[in-house]
Design a protein around this motif. Sequence first.
Motif, PDB file in Angstrom:
ATOM      1  N   GLY A 206     137.653  44.520  48.877  1.00 39.57           N
ATOM      2  CA  GLY A 206     136.771  42.947  48.557  1.00 39.57           C
ATOM      3  C   GLY A 206     138.093  42.729  48.038  1.00 39.57           C
ATOM      4  O   GLY A 206     139.143  43.744  47.242  1.00 39.57           O
ATOM      5  N   TYR A 207     138.424  41.891  46.719  1.00 35.49           N
ATOM      6  CA  TYR A 207     139.776  41.323  45.934  1.00 35.49           C
ATOM      7  C   TYR A 207     139.349  41.681  44.627  1.00 35.49           C
ATOM      8  O   TYR A 207     137.973  42.189  44.094  1.00 35.49           O
ATOM      9  N   PRO A 208     139.940  41.977  43.944  1.00 31.23           N
ATOM     10  CA  PRO A 208     139.842  43.459  42.698  1.00 31.23           C
ATOM     11  C   PRO A 208     139.647  42.068  42.094  1.00 31.23           C
ATOM     12  O   PRO A 208     139.845  41.048  42.215  1.00 31.23           O
ATOM     13  N   LEU A 209     138.533  42.411  41.074  1.00 31.56           N
ATOM     14  CA  LEU A 209     137.929  41.820  39.649  1.00 31.56           C
ATOM     15  C   LEU A 209     137.532  42.829  39.616  1.00 31.56           C
ATOM     16  O   LEU A 209     137.163  43.927  39.062  1.00 31.56           O
ATOM     17  N   ASP A 210     138.103  41.820  37.902  1.00 26.88           N
ATOM     18  CA  ASP A 210     137.427  43.003  36.599  1.00 26.88           C
ATOM     19  C   ASP A 210     135.959  42.766  35.990  1.00 26.88           C
ATOM     20  O   ASP A 210     135.905  41.487  35.752  1.00 26.88           O
ATOM     21  N   HIS A 211     135.294  43.451  36.531  1.00 27.04           N
ATOM     22  CA  HIS A 211     133.447  43.393  36.708  1.00 27.04           C
ATOM     23  C   HIS A 211     133.132  42.851  35.713  1.00 27.04           C
ATOM     24  O   HIS A 211     132.228  42.524  35.122  1.00 27.04           O
ATOM     25  N   LYS A 212     133.671  43.748  34.210  1.00 27.46           N
ATOM     26  CA  LYS A 212     133.529  43.894  33.073  1.00 27.46           C
ATOM     27  C   LYS A 212     133.222  42.785  32.399  1.00 27.46           C
ATOM     28  O   LYS A 212     132.603  41.830  32.545  1.00 27.46           O
ATOM     29  N   ALA A 213     134.990  41.318  32.700  1.00 34.48           N
ATOM     30  CA  ALA A 213     135.026  40.551  31.980  1.00 34.48           C
ATOM     31  C   ALA A 213     134.556  39.583  32.914  1.00 34.48           C
ATOM     32  O   ALA A 213     133.421  38.669  32.144  1.00 34.48           O
ATOM     33  N   ILE A 214     133.759  39.879  34.071  1.00 32.03           N
ATOM     34  CA  ILE A 214     133.102  38.666  35.496  1.00 32.03           C
ATOM     35  C   ILE A 214     131.291  39.148  34.670  1.00 32.03           C
ATOM     36  O   ILE A 214     130.441  38.643  34.374  1.00 32.03           O
ATOM     37  N   ILE A 215     130.924  40.205  34.633  1.00 27.91           N
ATOM     38  CA  ILE A 215     129.432  40.249  33.684  1.00 27.91           C
ATOM     39  C   ILE A 215     129.634  39.618  32.787  1.00 27.91           C
ATOM     40  O   ILE A 215     128.407  38.946  32.774  1.00 27.91           O
ATOM     41  N   ASP A 216     129.776  39.940  31.829  1.00 30.10           N
ATOM     42  CA  ASP A 216     130.280  39.435  30.873  1.00 30.10           C
ATOM     43  C   ASP A 216     130.159  37.821  29.903  1.00 30.10           C
ATOM     44  O   ASP A 216     129.256  37.631  29.752  1.00 30.10           O
TER      45      ASP A 216
ATOM     46  N   ILE B 113     123.602  36.465  38.916  1.00 34.53           N
ATOM     47  CA  ILE B 113     124.438  37.139  40.099  1.00 34.53           C
ATOM     48  C   ILE B 113     123.741  37.473  40.917  1.00 34.53           C
ATOM     49  O   ILE B 113     122.912  38.430  41.130  1.00 34.53           O
ATOM     50  N   GLU B 114     124.244  37.245  41.535  1.00 38.20           N
ATOM     51  CA  GLU B 114     123.543  38.229  43.168  1.00 38.20           C
ATOM     52  C   GLU B 114     123.612  39.106  43.335  1.00 38.20           C
ATOM     53  O   GLU B 114     125.145  39.605  43.422  1.00 38.20           O
ATOM     54  N   ILE B 115     122.965  39.821  44.058  1.00 37.75           N
ATOM     55  CA  ILE B 115     123.253  40.578  45.234  1.00 37.75           C
ATOM     56  C   ILE B 115     122.835  40.409  47.223  1.00 37.75           C
ATOM     57  O   ILE B 115     121.622  40.114  46.993  1.00 37.75           O
ATOM     58  N   ASN B 116     124.142  39.876  47.157  1.00 42.15           N
ATOM     59  CA  ASN B 116     124.139  39.579  48.454  1.00 42.15           C
ATOM     60  C   ASN B 116     123.663  41.413  49.156  1.00 42.15           C
ATOM     61  O   ASN B 116     124.551  42.160  49.303  1.00 42.15           O
TER      62      ASN B 116
ATOM     63  N   ALA C 150     125.575  45.133  34.204  1.00 38.19           N
ATOM     64  CA  ALA C 150     124.526  43.825  34.499  1.00 38.19           C
ATOM     65  C   ALA C 150     123.594  43.863  33.710  1.00 38.19           C
ATOM     66  O   ALA C 150     122.932  42.631  33.033  1.00 38.19           O
ATOM     67  N   LEU C 151     122.502  44.869  33.452  1.00 34.85           N
ATOM     68  CA  LEU C 151     121.356  43.997  33.054  1.00 34.85           C
ATOM     69  C   LEU C 151     121.557  44.842  31.434  1.00 34.85           C
ATOM     70  O   LEU C 151     120.923  44.283  30.724  1.00 34.85           O
TER      71      LEU C 151
ATOM     72  N   VAL D 119     122.292  40.187  32.325  1.00 36.99           N
ATOM     73  CA  VAL D 119     122.084  39.369  32.833  1.00 36.99           C
ATOM     74  C   VAL D 119     121.059  39.089  34.255  1.00 36.99           C
ATOM     75  O   VAL D 119     120.801  39.863  34.479  1.00 36.99           O
ATOM     76  N   GLN D 120     120.649  38.280  34.716  1.00 37.93           N
ATOM     77  CA  GLN D 120     119.975  38.501  35.536  1.00 37.93           C
ATOM     78  C   GLN D 120     120.194  39.013  37.110  1.00 37.93           C
ATOM     79  O   GLN D 120     120.863  38.162  36.936  1.00 37.93           O
ATOM     80  N   LEU D 121     119.501  39.420  37.903  1.00 35.54           N
ATOM     81  CA  LEU D 121     119.648  39.373  39.300  1.00 35.54           C
ATOM     82  C   LEU D 121     119.340  38.643  40.107  1.00 35.54           C
ATOM     83  O   LEU D 121     118.266  38.631  39.943  1.00 35.54           O
TER      84      LEU D 121
END
Length: 584
Positions: free
Chosen positions: A475-485, A494-497, A513-514, A518-520
């Motif tokens: 995947g492209y590199p992503l700052d997961h923490k920043a995205i989830i926040d 956020i989708e769990i594809n 995320a929980l 955040v709702q999934l």
Amino acid sequence: MDNRALTRAFRLAAQLLELHGENPFKIRAYEGTASALEALSFPVADVERTGLPDRTGLSKTAAAKVAEMLDTGSFEELDRLLATTPPGVVELLKIKGIGPKKIRSLWKDLGIEDGTQLRAAAENDEVSKLKGFGQKTQQSILDALDFTDQSRGKLLYPQGEELAHELLAHLEAAPGTAQAAVSGEVRRRLETIETVLLVAATTDAATARQVLNGLDGLTADPRRSGPFAWRGTATASGVQVEVRLVSPAEFVNQLLLTSATDAHLNGALTDELLPGQPASLRQWLKREQFATETELYQRAGLQYIEPELREGLWELPLARQQKLPQLLEPGDLRGSLHNHSTYSDGTHSLREMATFLRDGGYEYLGICDHSQAAHYANGLPVERVRQQHQEIDQLNQELAPFRIFKGIESDILSDGGLDYAPAVLETFDFIVASVHSNLKMDERKATTRVLRAIENPYTTMLGHPTGRLLLRREGYPLDHKAIIDACAKHNVIIEINANPWRLDLDWRWVHYALEQGVQLSINPDAHHTSGYADMRYGVLMGRKGGLTKATTFNTKSVEEAAEYFARRKAGIKPPLDFQDSLFG
DNA sequence: GCCGTTTTCGGCCCGACTGTTTTCAGTCG
């Protein structure tokens, strides 16, 4: 032979023709046949051979090749192409980032006939000197080779699960087997599988080993095997296979040992140990034989821990406090969001997608065809969005109380913007925002881009956050923490594809995320009615992260989902404000 | 290879992006 196998064969033929520098229009014709087969909503194998051209819309010659495939497993032209191409060169076609033309040049100009030779040439800086190649291409070839090496001998979860259950059936049928079970990575529901591991309780280990040695499709590795473990590989995929052979009395202990990580087995059980008290699950397992898994956890003072949680991440402390969540079950899901129809690149019509889901007992469908920038996927220009909405309105009247929600999978453009003007965006019930293009950004750029999409008030849901394709593409590199926040802050689901290639959001981030509230949503990204079944894999990944019914968006009833979408839409500020802040 | 037809051969074709170029080829989704 299913449609997918047929599609693959014609796509391979097209690539090989290109590799051999043949007429581009001939290549296009084969690609056309592949796409036509892919788009069919019924199994071609079931069609009368003579009716093939009429039923499929293929030309007579293409239909004849399809018939040949169905009867013999191949067709003459494909055989000819494969016979005149070194197998190692055919393998190179799987490498992301280089296509048939570049491979042709490597093969013809440098004499490269497989991945090993390609790596050597790239490391010797020979590749960059070829016409049309340069340093960057050479480096991306090396990166891609590294990735393929890492992926070799691994399976996607569903393939690993299938192999495990085949082996289980053989073991259970073997004389002397008292009990057998799938364990290891498959039991822990990892998204990719390196070793398919089973445990068999048997009074006749020699026979069990003989059965395994005699199985087609397995290659034994006697050097790594012993009296209590059969080891080898699955011949086709190269994935490791391991079968632990134990006495019936040892079965549960062995199952526990093989279905948890070291971190889980060695983790501390209490803050202060009494003298002589086992400090870890492993120590308990050394000391006693257990008749059930529940018994071990009880003795150790823990709540029962489901196999998929036995990672040694956060489950032990929660189990000590008896606070493990009640994990999501497939039956908890009441609708399916993020699906495609023939409006964009799906195989089945809107009506077919809806009625199939309704007949499966679900209450609602979120249709999210591709947005206009996704030309390759037949993305919807504004006019077709309106058409689709009209059809949805009609179908909703007809199919009530089942409901289709008007969604769109909006491309996240390179600058983080969504793919329609606000006036169009506001006509949807909900919007899934996903990245599909320009995948090679560095982490800072990619994160900023996705953050912008999350901040967009029209974004209801973030689709496959990293764009990864397991075993195929990082995947492209992503700052997961920043995205989830940011998703927490802006109330973005956020989708769990749940597509087995994606399983993205990665389960390792579900727990965080929980924690952030955040709702999934378990989204199959179905392009075909059969794709809905993938939701099960999304549920499994969610469970690994501690996902519950309450924290999963699509466990909501149709009324609750409708109300949520309506309320969220009502909270969107006037579009002009937003446009100013985005581009100002 | 396939289509269509003013019937026997000419035209067929997604657009963005990247890395290679110096005006474009290859790859991707």
